[in-house]
Design a protein around this motif. Structure first.
Motif, PDB file in Angstrom:
ATOM      1  N   ILE A  57       0.859  -1.181   0.000  1.00 17.61           N
ATOM      2  CA  ILE A  57       0.000   0.000   0.000  1.00 17.61           C
ATOM      3  C   ILE A  57       0.898   1.234   0.000  1.00 17.61           C
ATOM      4  N   THR A  58       0.297   2.362  -0.297  1.00 20.01           N
ATOM      5  CA  THR A  58       1.010   3.633  -0.256  1.00 20.01           C
ATOM      6  C   THR A  58       0.459   4.468   0.884  1.00 20.01           C
ATOM      7  N   GLU A  69       5.967   3.284   0.259  1.00 21.25           N
ATOM      8  CA  GLU A  69       5.365   1.962   0.073  1.00 21.25           C
ATOM      9  C   GLU A  69       5.581   1.137   1.335  1.00 21.25           C
ATOM     10  N   SER A 101       0.561  -4.018   3.454  1.00 22.06           N
ATOM     11  CA  SER A 101      -0.762  -3.875   4.065  1.00 22.06           C
ATOM     12  C   SER A 101      -0.727  -4.592   5.411  1.00 22.06           C
ATOM     13  N   HIS A 104      -4.179   2.209   3.244  1.00 21.53           N
ATOM     14  CA  HIS A 104      -3.800   2.845   1.988  1.00 21.53           C
ATOM     15  C   HIS A 104      -4.191   4.331   2.013  1.00 21.53           C
ATOM     16  N   ASN A 105      -3.239   5.170   1.615  1.00 17.62           N
ATOM     17  CA  ASN A 105      -3.414   6.624   1.525  1.00 17.62           C
ATOM     18  C   ASN A 105      -3.502   7.336   2.861  1.00 17.62           C
TER      19      ASN A 105
END
Length: 69
Positions: free
Chosen positions: A4-5, A14, A17, A56-57
């Motif tokens: 995920i980022t 990066e 998860s 993520h995000n």
């Protein structure tokens, strides 16, 4: 494992998860002395770093406490 980022001080990073905040700090060798971390504008206490799972995000902000006078 899925990657995920997350965004650390507006830089894309990066990570895996289901990774916790402590693992990210160790992965990036971030300074921890005098450090405070917020995720999505909410401060995460150091005692919660190991149980806070990144998504993520997520917007992560690392603050360094600077002594002054």
């Amino acid at each position: 494992m899925t990657m995920i980022t997350v965004w650390l001080n507006n830089q894309a990073v990066e990570c895996h998860s289901q990774q916790c905040l402590t693992e990210l700090v160790e992965q990036l060798t971030l300074p921890t002395v005098g450090a405070a971390i917020a995720i999505n504008q909410t401060i995460v206490t150091r005692s919660e770093w190991s149980t806070t799972v990144l998504n993520h995000n997520d917007q992560i902000t690392l603050f360094q406490v600077i002594a002054g006078g």
